[in-house]
Design a protein around this motif. Structure first.
Motif, short mmCIF file in Angstrom:
data_model
loop_
_atom_site.label_atom_id
_atom_site.label_comp_id
_atom_site.label_asym_id
_atom_site.label_seq_id
_atom_site.Cartn_x
_atom_site.Cartn_y
_atom_site.Cartn_z
N PRO A 36 32.73 51.97 64.74
CA PRO A 36 32.24 53.21 65.36
C PRO A 36 31.68 53.00 66.76
N THR A 37 30.93 51.95 66.98
CA THR A 37 30.48 51.57 68.32
C THR A 37 30.31 50.07 68.33
N ARG A 38 30.29 49.48 69.49
CA ARG A 38 30.36 48.02 69.62
C ARG A 38 29.36 47.32 68.70
N LEU A 39 29.85 46.34 67.96
CA LEU A 39 29.07 45.62 66.95
C LEU A 39 29.01 44.16 67.35
N ARG A 40 27.81 43.65 67.57
CA ARG A 40 27.64 42.29 68.06
C ARG A 40 27.22 41.34 66.94
N VAL A 41 28.01 40.30 66.77
CA VAL A 41 27.71 39.23 65.81
C VAL A 41 27.26 38.02 66.61
N ASN A 42 26.10 37.47 66.24
CA ASN A 42 25.53 36.34 66.97
C ASN A 42 25.34 35.18 66.01
N VAL A 43 25.98 34.04 66.30
CA VAL A 43 25.93 32.86 65.44
C VAL A 43 25.04 31.81 66.09
N ASN A 44 24.03 31.36 65.37
CA ASN A 44 23.19 30.25 65.83
C ASN A 44 23.36 29.07 64.89
N GLY A 45 23.52 27.88 65.47
CA GLY A 45 23.99 26.72 64.72
C GLY A 45 22.95 25.94 63.97
N CYS A 46 21.68 26.37 64.01
CA CYS A 46 20.66 25.70 63.20
C CYS A 46 19.49 26.65 63.00
N ALA A 47 18.53 26.25 62.21
CA ALA A 47 17.43 27.13 61.83
C ALA A 47 16.51 27.46 63.01
N SER A 48 16.60 26.71 64.11
CA SER A 48 15.77 27.03 65.28
C SER A 48 16.14 28.38 65.87
N ALA A 49 17.41 28.76 65.75
CA ALA A 49 17.89 30.07 66.24
C ALA A 49 17.43 30.34 67.67
N CYS A 50 17.60 29.35 68.54
CA CYS A 50 17.11 29.46 69.92
C CYS A 50 17.76 30.59 70.69
N TYR A 51 18.97 30.97 70.30
CA TYR A 51 19.69 32.01 71.02
C TYR A 51 19.51 33.39 70.37
N ASN A 52 18.43 33.53 69.62
CA ASN A 52 17.97 34.84 69.15
C ASN A 52 19.00 35.62 68.35
N ALA A 53 19.62 34.94 67.40
CA ALA A 53 20.61 35.62 66.55
C ALA A 53 20.00 36.81 65.82
N ILE A 54 18.75 36.71 65.45
CA ILE A 54 18.14 37.77 64.65
C ILE A 54 17.85 39.02 65.47
N TYR A 55 18.13 38.97 66.78
CA TYR A 55 17.96 40.17 67.62
C TYR A 55 19.30 40.81 67.97
N ASP A 56 20.34 40.51 67.20
CA ASP A 56 21.61 41.19 67.37
C ASP A 56 21.95 41.98 66.11
N ASP A 57 23.03 42.76 66.18
CA ASP A 57 23.39 43.64 65.06
C ASP A 57 23.52 42.86 63.76
N ILE A 58 24.31 41.78 63.81
CA ILE A 58 24.43 40.87 62.68
C ILE A 58 24.10 39.47 63.19
N GLY A 59 23.03 38.90 62.68
CA GLY A 59 22.61 37.57 63.09
C GLY A 59 22.90 36.55 62.01
N LEU A 60 23.58 35.49 62.36
CA LEU A 60 23.90 34.41 61.43
C LEU A 60 23.17 33.15 61.86
N VAL A 61 22.34 32.62 60.97
CA VAL A 61 21.59 31.40 61.25
C VAL A 61 22.07 30.34 60.28
N TYR A 62 22.68 29.30 60.83
CA TYR A 62 23.31 28.29 59.99
C TYR A 62 22.27 27.39 59.34
N GLN A 63 22.42 27.22 58.04
CA GLN A 63 21.72 26.21 57.26
C GLN A 63 22.81 25.30 56.69
N LYS A 64 22.48 24.24 56.09
CA LYS A 64 23.48 23.29 55.60
C LYS A 64 24.53 23.99 54.74
#
Length: 221
Positions: free
Chosen positions: A124-152
């Protein structure tokens, strides 16, 4: 005092469009790579020339205003310089952290797979998925539409962030430790729910906050 000089730009996207047809392109070195080369900057300067404009953005990319008649040729030149030109429109878009400049690449293969599977899906309107490669989430994945924070071997999935404005808020943890084997199908189901139940042009955060008590979210978990 250079930081405060020329505060009003001579060329903005709006001003350029008042004097002709221009198209905006979002350019970066890649989804993970954040390092430009001097040759890439030279290509950017060349294709923009004297008529267009260059602006940095908060989404890990540089915005170029290009005459619309030259867009196809410009994209070809940028891609020949190994630059990534993001797709535009009401689609699923993806960004990711730099995986500690390549020191923590464990999540890179699944990130690439998700990119090829999800990016470009119409929504319906632009949907942003943000992938961060470790639990530090330095690139603020949790501030996007869908935030993915990698754990093992898995991802924590955050939904419903308000990314900007006076009411900006982080997304909430929706699902914990979704395995890498299941994350693609899991995200596609979220996207399907958004497409099926969202109102016209409804941003994802409004859709999720309006519907988060619906049974279909419980069924997904």
């Amino acid at each position: 005092m250079n930081a405060f000089r020329s505060n009003i730009p001579d060329k903005t996207f709006e001003k350029l469009n008042n004097n002709g047809e221009f198209t905006r392109l979002a350019v970066s070195p890649g989804i993970i790579n954040k390092h430009y080369t001097p040759a890439q900057f030279q290509t950017i300067a060349k294709v923009v020339g004297e008529t267009g404009a260059i602006k940095y953005s908060a989404s890990y990319s540089i915005l170029l205003s290009i005459p619309t008649v030259d867009v196809d040729k410009t994209i070809e030149e940028l891609e020949n310089a190994s630059l990534y030109v993001a797709k535009q429109g009401p689609i699923v878009a993806m960004k990711a952290c730099d995986f500690c400049d390549g020191d923590k690449m464990e999540a890179a293969p699944i990130t690439e797979k998700l990119y090829h599977s999800l990016v470009g899906i119409t929504v319906p309107t632009r949907l942003r998925v943000n992938v961060n490669g470790c639990a530090s989430a330095c690139y603020n994945a949790i501030y996007d539409d869908i935030g993915l924070v990698y754990q093992k071997d898995s991802f924590d999935v955050y939904l419903g962030a308000i990314p900007m404005g006076a009411n900006a808020q982080a997304g909430t943890l929706f699902a914990k430790r979704v395995g890498v084997k299941h994350i693609d199908a899991f995200l596609k189901r979220i996207i399907e729910l958004y497409k099926e139940h969202a109102r016209p042009n409804e941003p994802f955060y409004k859709f999720y906050r309006r519907t988060k008590c619906a049974d279909y979210w419980k069924d997904l978990i």
